[in-house]
Design a protein around this motif. Structure first.
Motif, PDB file in Angstrom:
ATOM      1  N   TRP A  50       0.934  -1.273   0.191  1.00  0.00           N
ATOM      2  CA  TRP A  50       0.563   0.140   0.196  1.00  0.00           C
ATOM      3  C   TRP A  50       0.902   1.427   0.043  1.00  0.00           C
ATOM      4  O   TRP A  50       0.574   2.377  -0.866  1.00  0.00           O
ATOM      5  N   LEU A  51       1.646   0.924   1.202  1.00  0.00           N
ATOM      6  CA  LEU A  51       2.531   2.737   0.710  1.00  0.00           C
ATOM      7  C   LEU A  51       3.174   2.698  -0.248  1.00  0.00           C
ATOM      8  O   LEU A  51       3.821   3.462  -0.972  1.00  0.00           O
ATOM      9  N   SER A  52       3.994   1.519  -0.937  1.00  0.00           N
ATOM     10  CA  SER A  52       4.411   1.923  -2.686  1.00  0.00           C
ATOM     11  C   SER A  52       3.795   2.729  -3.503  1.00  0.00           C
ATOM     12  O   SER A  52       4.095   2.946  -4.595  1.00  0.00           O
ATOM     13  N   ARG A  53       2.015   1.350  -3.579  1.00  0.00           N
ATOM     14  CA  ARG A  53       1.049   2.478  -4.443  1.00  0.00           C
ATOM     15  C   ARG A  53       1.387   4.050  -4.085  1.00  0.00           C
ATOM     16  O   ARG A  53       0.762   4.804  -5.490  1.00  0.00           O
ATOM     17  N   ALA A  54       0.952   4.210  -3.043  1.00  0.00           N
ATOM     18  CA  ALA A  54       0.786   6.030  -2.462  1.00  0.00           C
ATOM     19  C   ALA A  54       2.378   6.591  -3.213  1.00  0.00           C
ATOM     20  O   ALA A  54       1.666   7.378  -4.122  1.00  0.00           O
ATOM     21  N   ASP A  55       3.195   5.490  -2.924  1.00  0.00           N
ATOM     22  CA  ASP A  55       4.304   6.404  -3.887  1.00  0.00           C
ATOM     23  C   ASP A  55       4.644   6.432  -5.279  1.00  0.00           C
ATOM     24  O   ASP A  55       4.884   8.186  -6.044  1.00  0.00           O
ATOM     25  N   THR A  56       3.650   6.036  -6.011  1.00  0.00           N
ATOM     26  CA  THR A  56       3.684   5.812  -6.843  1.00  0.00           C
ATOM     27  C   THR A  56       2.605   6.856  -7.735  1.00  0.00           C
ATOM     28  O   THR A  56       3.338   7.851  -8.618  1.00  0.00           O
ATOM     29  N   ILE A  57       1.809   6.769  -6.389  1.00  0.00           N
ATOM     30  CA  ILE A  57       0.446   8.143  -7.411  1.00  0.00           C
ATOM     31  C   ILE A  57       0.943   9.677  -6.753  1.00  0.00           C
ATOM     32  O   ILE A  57       1.077  10.345  -8.391  1.00  0.00           O
ATOM     33  N   ASP A  81       7.417  10.763   5.333  1.00  0.00           N
ATOM     34  CA  ASP A  81       6.982   9.867   6.324  1.00  0.00           C
ATOM     35  C   ASP A  81       6.273   8.779   5.545  1.00  0.00           C
ATOM     36  O   ASP A  81       7.246   7.564   5.932  1.00  0.00           O
ATOM     37  N   CYS A  82       6.036   8.209   4.948  1.00  0.00           N
ATOM     38  CA  CYS A  82       5.248   7.494   3.327  1.00  0.00           C
ATOM     39  C   CYS A  82       6.940   6.628   2.827  1.00  0.00           C
ATOM     40  O   CYS A  82       7.610   5.281   3.147  1.00  0.00           O
ATOM     41  N   SER A  83       7.661   7.533   2.444  1.00  0.00           N
ATOM     42  CA  SER A  83       9.095   7.098   1.927  1.00  0.00           C
ATOM     43  C   SER A  83      10.260   6.590   2.897  1.00  0.00           C
ATOM     44  O   SER A  83      10.332   5.943   2.605  1.00  0.00           O
ATOM     45  N   ARG A  84      10.021   7.089   3.948  1.00  0.00           N
ATOM     46  CA  ARG A  84      10.886   6.603   5.335  1.00  0.00           C
ATOM     47  C   ARG A  84      10.331   5.906   5.668  1.00  0.00           C
ATOM     48  O   ARG A  84      11.301   4.515   5.823  1.00  0.00           O
ATOM     49  N   ARG A  85       8.798   4.928   6.016  1.00  0.00           N
ATOM     50  CA  ARG A  85       8.160   4.308   6.298  1.00  0.00           C
ATOM     51  C   ARG A  85       8.950   2.648   4.684  1.00  0.00           C
ATOM     52  O   ARG A  85       9.137   1.304   5.346  1.00  0.00           O
ATOM     53  N   ILE A  86       8.938   3.039   3.401  1.00  0.00           N
ATOM     54  CA  ILE A  86       9.203   2.517   2.716  1.00  0.00           C
ATOM     55  C   ILE A  86      10.214   2.386   2.768  1.00  0.00           C
ATOM     56  O   ILE A  86      10.993   0.753   2.915  1.00  0.00           O
ATOM     57  N   GLY A  87      11.561   3.535   3.396  1.00  0.00           N
ATOM     58  CA  GLY A  87      12.990   2.448   3.303  1.00  0.00           C
ATOM     59  C   GLY A  87      13.399   1.726   4.487  1.00  0.00           C
ATOM     60  O   GLY A  87      13.921   0.852   4.397  1.00  0.00           O
ATOM     61  N   LEU A  88      12.527   1.324   5.250  1.00  0.00           N
ATOM     62  CA  LEU A  88      12.530   0.398   6.953  1.00  0.00           C
ATOM     63  C   LEU A  88      12.184  -0.536   6.189  1.00  0.00           C
ATOM     64  O   LEU A  88      12.681  -1.751   6.728  1.00  0.00           O
ATOM     65  N   LEU A  89      10.972  -0.981   5.152  1.00  0.00           N
ATOM     66  CA  LEU A  89      10.930  -2.124   4.474  1.00  0.00           C
ATOM     67  C   LEU A  89      11.739  -2.858   3.669  1.00  0.00           C
ATOM     68  O   LEU A  89      11.655  -4.021   3.783  1.00  0.00           O
ATOM     69  N   GLU A  90      12.727  -1.854   3.412  1.00  0.00           N
ATOM     70  CA  GLU A  90      12.863  -2.518   2.355  1.00  0.00           C
ATOM     71  C   GLU A  90      14.077  -2.890   2.743  1.00  0.00           C
ATOM     72  O   GLU A  90      15.024  -3.363   2.198  1.00  0.00           O
ATOM     73  N   ASN A  91      14.685  -3.080   4.293  1.00  0.00           N
ATOM     74  CA  ASN A  91      15.528  -3.924   4.987  1.00  0.00           C
ATOM     75  C   ASN A  91      14.773  -4.607   5.647  1.00  0.00           C
ATOM     76  O   ASN A  91      15.859  -5.506   6.200  1.00  0.00           O
TER      77      ASN A  91
END
Length: 303
Positions: A50-57, A81-91
């Motif tokens: 969901w966060l990646s979808r938000a980032d894409t849009i 905040d969305c980018s920060r969360r995606i960064g955490l999930l990518e690790n």
């Protein structure tokens, strides 16, 4: 269970309203809210979806980005905040991250040509899905994947024409532009026999199938150009290989863990088998035969 059902129903209704009104800012914020909620529940696959979808849009246009970035939630700026969360999930230890890391490690032992063939075999498995997606408005470029795969294979051992090169360049550019198009995230979908519908937006996972095709084509075009001009060719990229898992589709539509999903198991087996195949001293004829078989494969169906 009752509250969860109605919460999901309300979310789906909200998404449908945003799509109907083409309210991309609210759609991005709705996906962001869904991602935050999933992250709070430690459902990290759904959170990344969901966060990646938000980032894409909100990244698709300056207008949407500026509007979304001005909206705040609990005094937090949504975009950062969305980018920060995606960064955490990518690790995080997720299939989204672990499979590409394993592929990259295995690719270090391969010659450049082997990496390119490994990626092309993966692209061939997207041909049938691409044919169906290509019938949707704005998605026509996916219907050209069969021609792309055949032309790239030809180019490894026989020079292609200027017209073929120009067509590959045009298709490469179309895949680049697709990521910012409404056709990507506006809710279009295709039916799947014996399964939930596949959304075009399900291509978004693992950097995006369209983006990986674009990068593969761009790299290959640079290779052909370098060889013609007696220049140093670019190093092969291996990121095309893992995107065929299509994890967003299964996270969105299934309650099973990704690693237990039959289609994921089947695709992982094909990826590792391809590695063994290209390391076995195969001929161009054998590669062509394998690609021909893959081009008829419905990747959304388990073995």
């Amino acid at each position: 269970m009752f509250d969860l059902f109605h919460k999901n129903q309300n979310q789906n209704e909200q998404l449908d309203k945003c799509l109907a009104k083409k309210d991309w800012d609210r759609l991005a914020r709705t996906y962001y809210d869904m991602g935050v909620a999933a992250m709070d529940k430690k459902d990290f696959n759904s959170a990344l979806l969901w966060l990646s979808r938000a980032d894409t849009i909100y990244s698709a246009s300056n207008e949407v980005y500026e509007k979304t970035s001005k909206n705040r939630l609990f005094h937090k700026e949504i975009v950062s905040d969305c980018s920060r969360r995606i960064g955490l999930l990518e690790n995080a230890p997720l299939l989204y991250n672990e499979v590409p890391a394993k592929i990259e490690e295995m690719a270090e032992e391969l010659q450049d040509i082997h990496i390119r063939i490994w990626g092309l075999l993966s692209m061939a498995r997207l041909v049938r899905l691409g044919e169906r997606l290509g019938k949707l408005p704005g998605c026509e470029v996916f219907g050209r994947l069969g021609w792309v795969v055949d032309t790239i294979l030809q180019s490894f051992h026989t020079p292609i024409t200027k017209d073929q090169y120009d067509q590959l360049m045009d298709i490469c550019n179309q895949f680049y532009d697709f990521g910012d198009s409404e056709a990507f995230y506006a809710g279009a979908e295709i039916g799947v026999p014996c399964g939930p519908a596949f959304q075009v937006f399900d291509l978004n996972g693992m950097m995006g199938v369209h983006q990986e095709i674009n990068l593969y084509l761009d790299n290959h075009l640079q290779l052909l150009s370098a060889l013609c001009q007696d220049q140093e060719p670019p190093q092969a990229e291996c990121t095309m290989i893992g995107c065929t898992l299509l994890p967003d589709y299964y996270v969105r539509t299934s309650e099973n863990s990704l690693i237990d999903t039959p289609q994921i198991k089947s695709e992982l087996k094909r990826i590792w088998n391809d590695y063994e195949f290209i390391c076995s001293g195969v001929t161009w004829e054998q590669i062509a035969d394998q690609m021909k078989e893959y081009k008829t494969l419905d990747i959304l169906q388990p073995l």
